[in-house]
Design a protein around this motif. Structure first.
Motif, PDB file in Angstrom:
ATOM      1  N   GLU A   1      -4.661 -11.303  38.797  1.00  0.00           N
ATOM      2  CA  GLU A   1      -6.083 -10.895  38.332  1.00  0.00           C
ATOM      3  C   GLU A   1      -5.756 -11.140  36.869  1.00  0.00           C
ATOM      4  O   GLU A   1      -6.961 -11.625  36.463  1.00  0.00           O
ATOM      5  N   ARG A   2      -4.611 -10.769  36.195  1.00  0.00           N
ATOM      6  CA  ARG A   2      -4.790 -10.812  34.730  1.00  0.00           C
ATOM      7  C   ARG A   2      -3.181 -11.285  34.348  1.00  0.00           C
ATOM      8  O   ARG A   2      -2.516 -10.700  33.784  1.00  0.00           O
ATOM      9  N   PRO A   3      -3.192 -12.750  34.460  1.00  0.00           N
ATOM     10  CA  PRO A   3      -1.775 -13.369  34.278  1.00  0.00           C
ATOM     11  C   PRO A   3      -1.259 -13.263  33.051  1.00  0.00           C
ATOM     12  O   PRO A   3       0.024 -13.442  32.643  1.00  0.00           O
TER      13      PRO A   3
ATOM     14  N   GLY B   1      18.391 -11.689  33.521  1.00  0.00           N
ATOM     15  CA  GLY B   1      17.114 -12.111  32.806  1.00  0.00           C
ATOM     16  C   GLY B   1      15.873 -11.419  33.783  1.00  0.00           C
ATOM     17  O   GLY B   1      16.025 -10.932  34.743  1.00  0.00           O
ATOM     18  N   PHE B   2      14.776 -11.751  33.372  1.00  0.00           N
ATOM     19  CA  PHE B   2      13.606 -11.468  34.014  1.00  0.00           C
ATOM     20  C   PHE B   2      12.618 -12.724  34.376  1.00  0.00           C
ATOM     21  O   PHE B   2      12.563 -13.670  33.551  1.00  0.00           O
ATOM     22  N   ILE B   3      11.980 -12.542  35.530  1.00  0.00           N
ATOM     23  CA  ILE B   3      11.064 -13.564  35.679  1.00  0.00           C
ATOM     24  C   ILE B   3       9.665 -13.268  35.149  1.00  0.00           C
ATOM     25  O   ILE B   3       9.051 -12.220  35.362  1.00  0.00           O
ATOM     26  N   VAL B   4       9.334 -14.241  34.152  1.00  0.00           N
ATOM     27  CA  VAL B   4       8.022 -14.080  33.531  1.00  0.00           C
ATOM     28  C   VAL B   4       7.238 -15.340  33.734  1.00  0.00           C
ATOM     29  O   VAL B   4       7.577 -16.610  33.774  1.00  0.00           O
ATOM     30  N   GLN B   5       5.776 -15.052  33.901  1.00  0.00           N
ATOM     31  CA  GLN B   5       5.173 -16.137  34.050  1.00  0.00           C
ATOM     32  C   GLN B   5       4.945 -16.830  32.843  1.00  0.00           C
ATOM     33  O   GLN B   5       4.580 -16.625  31.703  1.00  0.00           O
ATOM     34  N   ALA B   6       5.019 -18.156  33.112  1.00  0.00           N
ATOM     35  CA  ALA B   6       4.825 -19.284  31.890  1.00  0.00           C
ATOM     36  C   ALA B   6       3.340 -19.223  31.386  1.00  0.00           C
ATOM     37  O   ALA B   6       2.339 -19.044  32.293  1.00  0.00           O
ATOM     38  N   CYS B   7       2.948 -19.519  30.061  1.00  0.00           N
ATOM     39  CA  CYS B   7       1.669 -19.869  29.950  1.00  0.00           C
ATOM     40  C   CYS B   7       1.018 -21.233  30.647  1.00  0.00           C
ATOM     41  O   CYS B   7       1.778 -22.344  30.724  1.00  0.00           O
ATOM     42  N   SER B   8      -0.111 -20.777  31.372  1.00  0.00           N
ATOM     43  CA  SER B   8      -0.509 -21.887  32.271  1.00  0.00           C
ATOM     44  C   SER B   8      -1.061 -23.289  31.357  1.00  0.00           C
ATOM     45  O   SER B   8      -0.914 -24.174  31.941  1.00  0.00           O
ATOM     46  N   LEU B   9      -1.378 -23.035  30.068  1.00  0.00           N
ATOM     47  CA  LEU B   9      -1.749 -24.134  29.354  1.00  0.00           C
ATOM     48  C   LEU B   9      -0.554 -24.735  29.057  1.00  0.00           C
ATOM     49  O   LEU B   9      -0.669 -26.171  29.082  1.00  0.00           O
ATOM     50  N   CYS B  10       0.660 -24.484  28.584  1.00  0.00           N
ATOM     51  CA  CYS B  10       1.777 -25.046  28.513  1.00  0.00           C
ATOM     52  C   CYS B  10       2.221 -25.877  29.847  1.00  0.00           C
ATOM     53  O   CYS B  10       2.643 -27.001  29.715  1.00  0.00           O
ATOM     54  N   ALA B  11       2.092 -25.211  30.816  1.00  0.00           N
ATOM     55  CA  ALA B  11       2.577 -25.684  32.197  1.00  0.00           C
ATOM     56  C   ALA B  11       1.717 -26.965  32.246  1.00  0.00           C
ATOM     57  O   ALA B  11       1.905 -28.010  33.117  1.00  0.00           O
ATOM     58  N   ALA B  12       0.122 -26.781  32.154  1.00  0.00           N
ATOM     59  CA  ALA B  12      -0.758 -27.934  32.466  1.00  0.00           C
ATOM     60  C   ALA B  12      -0.316 -29.134  31.663  1.00  0.00           C
ATOM     61  O   ALA B  12      -0.424 -30.286  31.913  1.00  0.00           O
ATOM     62  N   SER B  13       0.272 -28.914  30.334  1.00  0.00           N
ATOM     63  CA  SER B  13       0.595 -29.861  29.301  1.00  0.00           C
ATOM     64  C   SER B  13       1.820 -30.738  30.072  1.00  0.00           C
ATOM     65  O   SER B  13       2.153 -31.719  29.516  1.00  0.00           O
TER      66      SER B  13
ATOM     67  N   ARG C   1       1.498 -21.090  20.636  1.00  0.00           N
ATOM     68  CA  ARG C   1       0.802 -22.216  20.561  1.00  0.00           C
ATOM     69  C   ARG C   1      -0.615 -21.944  21.199  1.00  0.00           C
ATOM     70  O   ARG C   1      -1.756 -22.400  20.536  1.00  0.00           O
ATOM     71  N   HIS C   2      -0.618 -21.304  22.209  1.00  0.00           N
ATOM     72  CA  HIS C   2      -1.951 -20.897  22.934  1.00  0.00           C
ATOM     73  C   HIS C   2      -2.492 -19.461  22.659  1.00  0.00           C
ATOM     74  O   HIS C   2      -3.361 -18.983  23.092  1.00  0.00           O
ATOM     75  N   GLY C   3      -1.783 -18.414  22.090  1.00  0.00           N
ATOM     76  CA  GLY C   3      -1.996 -17.326  21.732  1.00  0.00           C
ATOM     77  C   GLY C   3      -2.163 -16.340  22.815  1.00  0.00           C
ATOM     78  O   GLY C   3      -3.013 -15.614  23.162  1.00  0.00           O
ATOM     79  N   ARG C   4      -0.935 -16.567  23.951  1.00  0.00           N
ATOM     80  CA  ARG C   4      -0.944 -15.757  24.962  1.00  0.00           C
ATOM     81  C   ARG C   4       0.278 -14.749  25.162  1.00  0.00           C
ATOM     82  O   ARG C   4       1.215 -15.388  24.658  1.00  0.00           O
ATOM     83  N   TRP C   5       0.268 -13.826  25.549  1.00  0.00           N
ATOM     84  CA  TRP C   5       1.245 -12.899  26.001  1.00  0.00           C
ATOM     85  C   TRP C   5       1.511 -12.774  27.440  1.00  0.00           C
ATOM     86  O   TRP C   5       0.579 -12.418  28.175  1.00  0.00           O
ATOM     87  N   THR C   6       2.480 -13.216  28.072  1.00  0.00           N
ATOM     88  CA  THR C   6       2.812 -12.945  29.438  1.00  0.00           C
ATOM     89  C   THR C   6       4.057 -11.981  29.613  1.00  0.00           C
ATOM     90  O   THR C   6       4.714 -11.925  28.735  1.00  0.00           O
ATOM     91  N   ASP C   7       3.977 -11.700  30.761  1.00  0.00           N
ATOM     92  CA  ASP C   7       5.222 -10.628  31.068  1.00  0.00           C
ATOM     93  C   ASP C   7       5.592 -10.788  32.568  1.00  0.00           C
ATOM     94  O   ASP C   7       5.096 -11.785  33.527  1.00  0.00           O
ATOM     95  N   ASN C   8       6.508  -9.790  33.039  1.00  0.00           N
ATOM     96  CA  ASN C   8       7.080 -10.098  34.435  1.00  0.00           C
ATOM     97  C   ASN C   8       6.270  -9.073  35.528  1.00  0.00           C
ATOM     98  O   ASN C   8       6.694  -8.611  36.506  1.00  0.00           O
ATOM     99  N   SER C   9       4.859  -8.841  35.363  1.00  0.00           N
ATOM    100  CA  SER C   9       3.970  -8.105  36.108  1.00  0.00           C
ATOM    101  C   SER C   9       3.630  -8.856  37.355  1.00  0.00           C
ATOM    102  O   SER C   9       3.309  -8.276  38.285  1.00  0.00           O
ATOM    103  N   ARG C  10       3.649 -10.205  37.281  1.00  0.00           N
ATOM    104  CA  ARG C  10       3.035 -11.062  38.497  1.00  0.00           C
ATOM    105  C   ARG C  10       1.843 -10.831  38.792  1.00  0.00           C
ATOM    106  O   ARG C  10       1.293 -10.918  39.843  1.00  0.00           O
TER     107      ARG C  10
END
Length: 339
Positions: free
Chosen positions: A156-158, A112-124, A144-153
């Motif tokens: 500046e642009r999460p 698998g890959f380490i991918v940043q979670a949607c910060s709004l989902c994490a806040a909930s 749900r929040h219209g966000r694309w995250t990836d494994n870039s870490r």
């Protein structure tokens, strides 16, 4: 070897933590410690003995059977529930019995890959710090929040805001319909083959040179590697949908050779001549079946037929591991970062 303190980790922590779907074990342990106002080193001491913790955005944490039981106690849930919520705690990812340590942070995630979670989902779920997922592929779409995250870490642009790319949202809904049509496991096989066909056809190989201005702007903003899978998502979903139409009929035993030829002519014309050859090769490996059961009984469909019938591939198998075609390359197979 340092002796374990058998009295530690026997009682739940005072404050429980809500799970994030797909969260990595390292992220969950870090959040659980922060939730209870403890250093993560102190929480790990309750799990047994092992090396110093590593930031969860770099690699995944793997534990022994003993440490998994202790973590279940601390989190206030059963081992079964914990293993269901955190995929890296399942039996196939446990450290070997007899290991000197009770946890480890290898240089790279085993799967698998380490991918940043949607910060709004994490806040909930009660956290304001970054949370991290362990996923089969190096990207994640939060509808749900219209966000694309990836494994870039990238700090500046999460994430990539999908309000600027509504076609990506439509593509994800289409992929979800493919999964509803075929079932999750079979849909993953089809999506993997569709990605391989895109690779062979060279579709949007360099998004900065694409005719669509939005992709050129995105590539300039976040880099071509991060922009490529976003730019490919629309065609990937469209191709997977078309391939699922044929695959659904093949598995049901309703596909004829004439259907395959008509399908190839229609889809090849819609996608372009560069797609004709890889699609023809894909069809050549997916022969019509007399009836659905024959594939599993006689092996006419090959290893993939058997695995789909038997609950599918490993939970963290990526698209490049699933395809039966030889050309796949992950669109942003970036940096599995090393420390």
């Amino acid at each position: 070897m340092v002796e374990r303190d058998l009295w530690l980790g026997r009682r739940p922590l005072h404050l429980r933590l809500r799970f994030l779907q797909g969260e990595s074990t390292g992220s969950y342990v870090t959040r659980l410690a922060a939730r209870n106002l403890r250093p993560v080193e102190q929480l790990l001491a309750s799990l047994g003995v092992g090396p110093m913790p590593v930031e969860p955005q770099y690699t995944e944490m793997y534990v022994s059977r003993y440490a998994r039981e202790r973590l279940a106690n601390l989190s206030g849930c059963s081992v079964t529930e914990l293993s269901l919520r955190l995929v890296s705690l399942r039996d196939e990812f446990l450290m070997p019995d007899g290991s000197a340590d009770d946890w480890e942070w290898p240089w790279d995630a085993r799967a698998g890959f380490i991918v940043q979670a949607c910060s709004l989902c994490a806040a909930s779920r009660g956290t304001r710090s970054p949370a991290w997922l362990i996923l089969p592929d190096p990207w994640h779409v939060c509808l749900r929040h219209g966000r694309w995250t990836d494994n870039s870490r990238s700090l500046e642009r999460p994430y990539i805001d999908l309000r600027d790319h509504p076609g990506v949202v439509r593509a994800q809904h289409r992929l979800n319909r493919v999964r509803k049509r075929l079932g999750y496991a079979a849909a993953r096989w089809v999506e993997a083959d569709a990605l391989s066909v895109l690779t062979r056809a060279g579709y949007l190989e360099d998004p900065s040179r694409a005719r669509e201005r939005e992709w050129a702007v995105l590539a300039a903003r976040v880099g071509e590697q991060r922009a490529r899978p976003v730019a490919q998502s629309g065609m990937l979903a469209r191709l997977a949908w078309d391939m699922s139409w044929l695959e659904e009929r093949r598995r049901a035993g309703r596909l004829t050779a004439a259907d395959s030829r008509a399908w190839l002519q229609r889809v090849g014309r819609q996608c372009g001549f560069l797609f004709h050859e890889p699609l023809a090769q894909w069809i050549s490996g997916h022969h019509p079946l007399q009836h659905a059961r024959q594939a599993g009984a006689s092996g006419a469909g090959g290893t993939r037929e058997t695995e789909v019938a038997g609950q599918g591939a490993a939970p963290l198998a990526s698209l490049q591991d699933l395809t039966c075609l030889p050309w796949v390359r992950m669109p942003n197979e970036m940096d599995r970062l090393f420390l």
